[in-house]
Design a protein around this motif. Structure first.
Motif, PDB file in Angstrom:
ATOM      1  N   GLY A 163       0.781  -1.244   0.000  1.00 14.16           N
ATOM      2  CA  GLY A 163       0.000   0.000   0.000  1.00 14.16           C
ATOM      3  C   GLY A 163       0.809   1.287   0.000  1.00 14.16           C
ATOM      4  N   PHE A 164       1.991   1.309  -0.614  1.00 17.71           N
ATOM      5  CA  PHE A 164       2.734   2.572  -0.722  1.00 17.71           C
ATOM      6  C   PHE A 164       2.877   2.987  -2.185  1.00 17.71           C
ATOM      7  N   THR A 165       3.276   4.252  -2.399  1.00 23.28           N
ATOM      8  CA  THR A 165       3.529   4.720  -3.763  1.00 23.28           C
ATOM      9  C   THR A 165       5.036   4.872  -3.965  1.00 23.28           C
ATOM     10  N   VAL A 166       5.445   4.851  -5.228  1.00 19.10           N
ATOM     11  CA  VAL A 166       6.873   4.848  -5.550  1.00 19.10           C
ATOM     12  C   VAL A 166       7.237   6.075  -6.389  1.00 19.10           C
ATOM     13  N   THR A 167       8.309   6.773  -6.006  1.00 14.59           N
ATOM     14  CA  THR A 167       8.857   7.821  -6.888  1.00 14.59           C
ATOM     15  C   THR A 167      10.281   7.433  -7.257  1.00 14.59           C
ATOM     16  N   GLN A 168      10.595   7.626  -8.537  1.00 14.10           N
ATOM     17  CA  GLN A 168      11.882   7.161  -9.057  1.00 14.10           C
ATOM     18  C   GLN A 168      12.826   8.332  -9.353  1.00 14.10           C
ATOM     19  N   PHE A 169      14.091   8.127  -9.040  1.00 11.64           N
ATOM     20  CA  PHE A 169      15.123   9.147  -9.282  1.00 11.64           C
ATOM     21  C   PHE A 169      16.244   8.575 -10.143  1.00 11.64           C
ATOM     22  N   ASN A 170      16.959   9.488 -10.839  1.00 14.19           N
ATOM     23  CA  ASN A 170      18.028   9.031 -11.737  1.00 14.19           C
ATOM     24  C   ASN A 170      19.281   8.607 -10.999  1.00 14.19           C
ATOM     25  N   ASP A 171      19.507   9.187  -9.814  1.00 17.71           N
ATOM     26  CA  ASP A 171      20.743   8.849  -9.101  1.00 17.71           C
ATOM     27  C   ASP A 171      20.503   8.769  -7.595  1.00 17.71           C
ATOM     28  N   SER A 172      21.473   8.198  -6.909  1.00 17.93           N
ATOM     29  CA  SER A 172      21.321   7.965  -5.472  1.00 17.93           C
ATOM     30  C   SER A 172      21.238   9.259  -4.655  1.00 17.93           C
TER      31      SER A 172
END
Ligand code: GLN
Length: 255
Positions: A163-172
């Protein structure tokens, strides 16, 4: 003389054919002078990072030592982690060393070396966050991950269930910042990388719960290409483990 010119013509065509062969050849066995392009992700200390104009880290030193041991030349090419396998597929890279976990999905497209480091994913939250002790506490929360990584896969595979949402990033670093700023409640990263960054950069984050898996890192080449090079990489890696140089490299960065 007629006979002489025929011979000369024959000789010339032999030279041309041989020349064409070596230009067009993909057989790395005959490419002694070749410089292999090695893809890296320099947002990933202690494995790979940029210090001024030089690349440093466990992966960098390890790859250099393997190349030296096995007598081949390399050139590092830094890029976003998610671009590395596509660049191998486009023949823009020959090799990749990027804290890359050996996974069944990736094994369909690349050949991995023998494992060289045991890592594993871990959940990370802000230091003052006391409500999240494991992935089971992420309901309704936002989780930051890095594109194309095993952390991103873990998150997208479990988002609906937990039940969570995901946000994606290009780098750490961008992903770390998101949690530090309170824009995301948690992130998922490789244990050795986040524990190192958190100490070195005073990120104000903390690692919670058990490791989510037991990923091993491997060096990769495109499947079916550079197989001879991969043999040398494994040979070099074994030599470095045996002669103590591998331990020395790891100890330089992780004491
Ligand atoms: N080990 C992780 C993976 O292979 C992350 C690698 C990275 O971010 N450089 O997906």
């Amino acid at each position: 003389m007629k006979k002489g010119s025929i011979l000369l013509a024959l000789l010339m065509s032999c030279i041309l054919v041989l020349g064409a062969c070596s230009i067009g050849s993909k057989d790395e066995g005959s490419s002694e002078g070749k410089t292999y392009k090695v893809g890296i992700d320099v947002t990933y200390p202690p494995f790979e990072y940029k210090d001024g104009d030089t690349y440093k880290g466990i992966d960098i030193d390890l790859m250099k030592a393997i190349a030296k041991d096995q007598n081949f030349k390399i050139k590092f090419e830094a890029m976003d982690f998610s671009g590395i396998i596509p660049a191998l597929q486009a023949n823009q890279l020959d090799v990749a060393i990027a804290g890359m976990s050996i996974t069944p999905e990736r094994k369909k497209v690349v050949t991995f070396s023998d494992p060289y480091f045991k890592a594993g994913l871990i959940l990370v939250v802000k230091e003052d966050e006391n409500g999240i002790k494991s992935v089971n506490d992420l309901k309704g929360k936002k989780v930051a991950v890095k594109k194309g990584t095993t952390g991103a896969k873990y998150a997208t595979d479990n988002a609906d269930k937990l039940g969570f949402t995901v946000t994606q990033f290009n780098d750490s670093p961008a992903m770390f910042q998101e949690v530090k700023n309170g824009n995301a409640a948690a992130l998922i990263e490789d244990y050795p990388v986040i524990s190192y960054a958190n100490k070195q950069q005073n990120l104000g984050l903390k690692l919670v719960g058990d490791r989510l898996n037991g990923d091993n890192y491997g060096i990769a080449v495109l499947k079916g290409e550079n197989e001879d090079l991969m043999k040398k990489i494994n040979k070099g890696l074994a030599n470095l483990k045996e002669n103590g140089e591998y331990d020395k490299i790891v100890d330089t960065y992780l004491k």
